[in-house]
Structure formats: structure tokens, C-alpha cells
Scaffold this active site. Structure first.
Site: not given
Length: 182
Positions: A140-142
Site C-alpha cells: 500500500p504505497c498510497h
């Protein structure tokens, strides 16, 4: 990625509420997952860009499709998927693993990731590593923002980053207090 790993890979393409998603997986787990695309063809092309593999066998993966659909529909907050981070360098893999520790609905900063991987001055390199994340949403780099609460960048574009954050209940990303630094 070695030739033997490439020969063992399979792909799956499926439609979600947000658009078409494509994935690549092998015996060691999920290697790549695209962000939603407008068409099936766009999803396959995006996957080929990420993996550099053009001749993947397309098969059904109902478990993955169900989990990803559940996420985009707001019913799922975590994934029960083994990931294979072999497309990345050692540094990228460390960054991606640290990003996977950020829970649904929470945010961290690029400097938090840099500290977590014992490279406290590597915020820019962390940003580049997150930008090359091949397993969207599952890694989940967001959820990673600038220390001042700004969005920073996103490989899928800032509108998609905002949409993902809003899905997870983090619609107001302009306040620094929303970012946990440690």
C-alpha cells in the site's frame, strides 16, 4: 527476474468496480498487480510494462479477484495473499515490506519508511522505490505521504492516490496531523 522464474509465471485479468486489473503470480506468490485500467487490454499492457514479460499464460485466480474486488468495494481491509517481491532490488524490497506494515486507514511518511529501513536520510530514494512498486494496493504505497501531510507522488497518479485514500477513510490529506511519523 531470472528466466526460470519467468517460465513459471501466470497471469490473471479481471474486472473490478473501479476497472480492469491484471496480475502476475507464480509458486512464490503475487509478483505484480496493476491499478485499475479502463479496458482489459490496458490492464494487460500495464502488466507487461511492470513485469517485462509478454507471453504469460492467462488463467483464472478467483481468490485474488475476490480479495481485490472486496478491497475496491470497501468490504476488505487486508489481503491474505503471499507476495513475491523478486522484481525489486534489495533496497526496494525493504521499502515495500515496510509499506506493507502500514495498516488500512492509516498513513505514514517517506521519512518514517526511511527510518524503518535504517536509512534515515533516504526519503527521496524511498519515494523512487515506492514509485516502482509492482504490487499496487497489496503493497500500500498510497498510504505513504510527505512529512508535512502533502501527497507526494504516486506511480498511478495523484487522482488515484486520493481515491484510494478516500476509500480507506482518509479523504483529508492536507493536514500534517494525519501523518504518523514514528
Amino acid at each position: 527476474m531470472t528466466h526460470s522464474i519467468k517460465s513459471q509465471l501466470k497471469s490473471s485479468v479481471f474486472e473490478t468496480l473501479w476497472g480492469w486489473v491484471a496480475s502476475t503470480f507464480g509458486d512464490s506468490g503475487l509478483v505484480a498487480l496493476t491499478l485499475p485500467q479502463d479496458t482489459r487490454k490496458d490492464a494487460i499492457e500495464s502488466l507487461a510494462d511492470q513485469t517485462k514479460v509478454l507471453d504469460l499464460a492467462i488463467v483464472r485466480n478467483p481468490s485474488l479477484a475476490g480479495q481485490v474486488n472486496g478491497y475496491f468495494e470497501g468490504r476488505r481491509k487486508s489481503f491474505d495473499i503471499t507476495v513475491d517481491l523478486s522484481l525489486g532490488t534489495q533496497f526496494q524490497r525493504e521499502v515495500w515490506k515496510a509499506a506493507m506494515e502500514v495498516p488500512y486507514g492509516e498513513q505514514r511518511s517517506y521519512s518514517w519508511i526511511a527510518g524503518k529501513i535504517c536509512s534515515p536520510l533516504a526519503m527521496r530514494a524511498v519515494g523512487h522505490a515506492l514509485g516502482s512498486n509492482p504490487i499496487a494496493v497489496v503493497v500500500p504505497c498510497h498510504r505513504i505521504l510527505r512529512s508535512d501531510g502533502g501527497l507526494g507522488g504516486y506511480g498511478g497518479g495523484l487522482p488515484m492516490k486520493r481515491r484510494l485514500l478516500k476509500l480507506e477513510g482518509m479523504g483529508n490529506t492536507s493536514q500534517p496531523s494525519t501523518v504518523l511519523l514514528d
